[in-house]
Write a protein that holds these residues in place. Structure first.
Motif, mmCIF file in Angstrom:
data_model
loop_
_atom_site.group_PDB
_atom_site.id
_atom_site.type_symbol
_atom_site.label_atom_id
_atom_site.label_comp_id
_atom_site.label_asym_id
_atom_site.label_seq_id
_atom_site.Cartn_x
_atom_site.Cartn_y
_atom_site.Cartn_z
ATOM 1 N N LYS A 1 0.838 -1.209 0.000
ATOM 2 C CA LYS A 1 0.000 0.000 0.000
ATOM 3 C C LYS A 1 0.871 1.257 0.000
ATOM 4 C CE LYS A 1 -3.351 2.439 2.928
ATOM 5 N NZ LYS A 1 -4.173 2.351 4.160
ATOM 6 N N ALA A 2 1.952 1.241 0.773
ATOM 7 C CA ALA A 2 2.852 2.406 0.843
ATOM 8 C C ALA A 2 3.467 2.692 -0.521
ATOM 9 C CB ALA A 2 3.940 2.174 1.892
ATOM 10 N N LEU A 3 3.882 1.659 -1.242
ATOM 11 C CA LEU A 3 4.451 1.854 -2.579
ATOM 12 C C LEU A 3 3.431 2.503 -3.516
ATOM 13 C CD1 LEU A 3 6.342 -1.552 -3.025
ATOM 14 C CD2 LEU A 3 7.383 0.689 -2.620
ATOM 15 N N LYS A 4 2.174 2.101 -3.388
ATOM 16 C CA LYS A 4 1.127 2.660 -4.243
ATOM 17 C C LYS A 4 0.796 4.100 -3.848
ATOM 18 C CE LYS A 4 -0.753 -1.946 -4.996
ATOM 19 N NZ LYS A 4 -1.775 -2.937 -4.578
ATOM 20 N N LEU A 5 0.834 4.393 -2.546
ATOM 21 C CA LEU A 5 0.531 5.750 -2.075
ATOM 22 C C LEU A 5 1.468 6.787 -2.682
ATOM 23 C CD1 LEU A 5 -0.192 5.202 1.741
ATOM 24 C CD2 LEU A 5 -1.793 6.090 0.040
ATOM 25 N N ILE A 6 2.742 6.412 -2.812
ATOM 26 C CA ILE A 6 3.723 7.372 -3.322
ATOM 27 C C ILE A 6 3.966 7.189 -4.823
ATOM 28 C CG2 ILE A 6 4.888 7.613 -1.099
ATOM 29 C CD1 ILE A 6 7.047 5.709 -2.131
ATOM 30 N N ASN A 7 3.155 6.308 -5.463
ATOM 31 C CA ASN A 7 3.328 6.027 -6.886
ATOM 32 C C ASN A 7 4.775 5.659 -7.192
ATOM 33 O OD1 ASN A 7 2.379 5.697 -9.501
ATOM 34 N ND2 ASN A 7 2.836 7.815 -10.089
ATOM 35 N N SER A 8 5.290 4.717 -6.433
ATOM 36 C CA SER A 8 6.681 4.296 -6.538
ATOM 37 C C SER A 8 7.042 3.866 -7.955
ATOM 38 C CB SER A 8 6.946 3.132 -5.573
ATOM 39 O OG SER A 8 8.195 2.545 -5.817
ATOM 40 N N LYS A 9 8.288 4.105 -8.324
ATOM 41 C CA LYS A 9 8.812 3.657 -9.604
ATOM 42 C C LYS A 9 8.943 2.132 -9.660
ATOM 43 C CE LYS A 9 9.709 7.764 -11.488
ATOM 44 N NZ LYS A 9 9.096 8.216 -12.760
ATOM 45 N N ASN A 10 8.710 1.467 -8.519
ATOM 46 C CA ASN A 10 8.899 0.018 -8.434
ATOM 47 C C ASN A 10 7.597 -0.774 -8.542
ATOM 48 O OD1 ASN A 10 11.839 -0.101 -7.816
ATOM 49 N ND2 ASN A 10 11.185 1.115 -6.055
ATOM 50 N N LEU A 11 6.500 -0.114 -8.866
ATOM 51 C CA LEU A 11 5.207 -0.790 -8.836
ATOM 52 C C LEU A 11 5.109 -1.948 -9.829
ATOM 53 C CD1 LEU A 11 2.697 2.186 -8.358
ATOM 54 C CD2 LEU A 11 3.377 0.446 -6.690
ATOM 55 N N LYS A 12 5.908 -1.914 -10.886
ATOM 56 C CA LYS A 12 5.840 -2.984 -11.878
ATOM 57 C C LYS A 12 6.833 -4.106 -11.603
ATOM 58 C CE LYS A 12 4.085 -0.131 -15.687
ATOM 59 N NZ LYS A 12 4.313 0.355 -17.080
ATOM 60 N N ASN A 13 7.704 -3.913 -10.639
ATOM 61 C CA ASN A 13 8.733 -4.946 -10.439
ATOM 62 C C ASN A 13 9.029 -5.186 -8.961
ATOM 63 O OD1 ASN A 13 9.916 -2.406 -10.138
ATOM 64 N ND2 ASN A 13 11.940 -3.134 -10.728
ATOM 65 N N TYR A 14 7.983 -5.140 -8.128
ATOM 66 C CA TYR A 14 8.237 -5.435 -6.717
ATOM 67 C C TYR A 14 7.668 -6.796 -6.352
ATOM 68 C CZ TYR A 14 3.431 -4.405 -5.084
ATOM 69 O OH TYR A 14 2.078 -4.436 -4.853
ATOM 70 N N ARG A 15 8.280 -7.399 -5.336
ATOM 71 C CA ARG A 15 7.813 -8.668 -4.789
ATOM 72 C C ARG A 15 7.416 -8.421 -3.333
ATOM 73 N NH1 ARG A 15 8.403 -8.839 -9.328
ATOM 74 N NH2 ARG A 15 9.436 -10.379 -10.670
ATOM 75 N N PHE A 16 6.257 -8.928 -2.972
ATOM 76 C CA PHE A 16 5.708 -8.707 -1.641
ATOM 77 C C PHE A 16 5.696 -10.056 -0.919
ATOM 78 C CE2 PHE A 16 1.875 -7.307 1.033
ATOM 79 C CZ PHE A 16 2.631 -6.445 1.807
ATOM 80 N N TRP A 17 6.791 -10.362 -0.227
ATOM 81 C CA TRP A 17 7.011 -11.682 0.347
ATOM 82 C C TRP A 17 7.023 -11.640 1.867
ATOM 83 C CZ3 TRP A 17 11.778 -12.269 -3.276
ATOM 84 C CH2 TRP A 17 11.360 -12.738 -4.534
ATOM 85 N N VAL A 18 6.370 -12.594 2.466
ATOM 86 C CA VAL A 18 6.463 -12.756 3.915
ATOM 87 C C VAL A 18 7.793 -13.438 4.243
ATOM 88 C CG1 VAL A 18 5.376 -15.055 3.997
ATOM 89 C CG2 VAL A 18 5.153 -13.506 5.949
ATOM 90 N N ASN A 19 8.332 -13.184 5.421
ATOM 91 C CA ASN A 19 9.572 -13.834 5.835
ATOM 92 C C ASN A 19 9.352 -15.324 6.062
ATOM 93 O OD1 ASN A 19 11.404 -11.714 5.769
ATOM 94 N ND2 ASN A 19 10.978 -11.074 7.863
ATOM 95 N N GLY A 20 10.413 -16.080 5.975
ATOM 96 C CA GLY A 20 10.351 -17.500 6.261
ATOM 97 C C GLY A 20 10.389 -17.757 7.760
#
Length: 416
Positions: free
Chosen positions: A190-209
């Motif tokens: 959500k934070a990446l979308k709020l700031i219209n991040s340059k990474n929106l097309k190439n980010y991975r949203f992973w939980v820790n192991g």
């Protein structure tokens, strides 16, 4: 010459023995995968950070350069004033970015590097300085975040904190070839979308192991005799003792349990160290809980599972999301969890189904105490909760190997 793939990590977060293990597990995974791994880190040993009680760790197979945060003596000297401390820390960490940039520039002149990996805010900013001044040629860039306060500040209209965190928002905004945002419940996507991040097309949203936490029955019985010889009900919290972790909420819930319901036979282990420790000890004394509460201090992560295996109930009452590694480890250990409905914690815990989750209110301590009292006296209900948290474990958790194998595979694609 070598045909090894190579990666350079830049970070202002050093490795830890007594806290979250992802910091060291990440470069270790690249070493294990046969990469040439270089790591430049700026370490903060000031008494207001969380490394003064941590040993320095050197990882076999990793080329490590450890630098030290500027202004540490000033931070120690004037840190009691929170405003002054924040200003000094902010200045020191900007200087840390400069240190990372300078050390990385020198290394890039000496070695061929395929991937430059900015780990958290200051590592990412240092990587972008390298870009700005033409030090990065053909290398691919990764930006990595362990979570963010960005969404929490925005949702709660904490505008001064947002202004003070412009470096954090900038780091998340700047482009990279791969952005890894940890799904720790703080709503980093959500934070990446709020700031219209340059990474929106190439980010991975992973939980820790999370690796296996359970011990065999014989070991558990032995631990109970050592740590809890009177076989009392055991509560547990594992975290750094900082204000926003709000361990005081858990203490107050147990104070209500003792006062309102006459439950006296219990132990509450608080595993962790930090600036709030003395305040929490004082609070425990004020509510006649000295004999019930044990402040263990920071312990090596390898020993944390001892406390998890003897605990009956795990409590996590942070101001922001509570889906940090301790809560995930509590899920892996099939503990009954009491936590708060903030961030994405509700995606993991459902009230009175696989745990207990509450909105923050003036009645929080009473509500928690009431449910704990009912739980203690209802074996069938306890069994139902444990059965459902086992289901959550099986359906939602990754092992560390699975999580890091996925990352190394994604990174390898950048230079395929």
């Amino acid at each position: 010459m070598t045909n090894k793939k190579s990666v350079l990590f830049l970070s202002a977060i050093d490795f830890k023995e007594k806290s979250i293990q992802v910091i060291r597990k990440t470069p270790e995974a690249y070493v294990d995968a046969g990469w040439d791994v270089n790591y430049i880190v700026v370490r903060d040993n000031s008494i207001y950070d969380n490394y003064y009680y941590e040993n320095e760790i050197n990882i076999p197979g990793l080329d490590l350069k450890r630098l030290y945060l500027p202004l540490q003596s000033k931070i120690n000297q004037y840190g009691k004033n929170r405003v002054v401390r924040r200003l000094l820390q902010k200045t020191a960490y900007f200087l840390a970015v400069k240190k990372l940039y300078q050390a990385a520039s020198k290394l890039l002149e000496e070695k061929e590097i395929d991937i430059i990996y900015g780990y958290e805010i200051h590592g990412v900013l240092a990587v972008n300085l390298l870009k700005l001044f033409g030090k990065i040629k053909t290398q691919k860039v990764i930006s990595r975040f362990q979570g963010t306060f960005g969404s929490y500040y925005y949702d709660n209209k904490l505008y001064l904190k947002m202004i003070a965190s412009l470096d954090h928002y900038l780091a998340m905004y700047l482009p990279s070839d791969l952005c890894i945002m940890t799904d720790d419940g703080t709503q980093g996507d959500k934070a990446l979308k709020l700031i219209n991040s340059k990474n929106l097309k190439n980010y991975r949203f992973w939980v820790n192991g999370v690796d296996e936490q359970k011990l065999d029955e014989e070991s558990i019985l032995k631990l109970k005799k050592e740590i809890n010889p009177e076989n009392e009900i055991v509560f547990l919290t594992i975290c750094r003792l900082e204000h926003w972790k709000r361990v005081d909420r858990a203490i107050m819930a147990l104070a209500h349990l003792k006062k309102n319901y006459g439950i006296n036979q219990f132990k509450y282990f608080i595993v962790g160290e930090g600036v709030e420790k003395n305040n929490l000890i004082k609070l425990a004394k004020e509510h006649n809980l000295e004999k019930n509460i044990s402040f263990t201090g920071a312990v090596p992560h390898s020993k944390v599972k001892s406390f998890l295996n003897i605990a009956d109930i795990y409590i996590s009452t942070y101001d922001t999301s509570n889906v940090g590694n301790p809560l995930l480890e509590a899920i892996r250990s099939n503990k009954i969890i009491f936590t708060l409905n903030n961030g994405d914690t509700g995606n993991w815990i459902q009230h009175k189904k696989n745990g207990f989750i509450y909105d923050i209110s003036n009645n929080l301590s009473d509500e928690m105490a009431t449910d704990i009292h009912y739980l203690i006296n209802n074996e069938f209900f306890r069994e139902k909760i444990v059965k459902n948290i086992k289901k959550t474990e099986n359906e939602k958790l990754w092992s560390w190997k699975d999580r890091l194998d996925e990352e190394v595979a994604e990174t390898s694609k950048l230079i395929a």
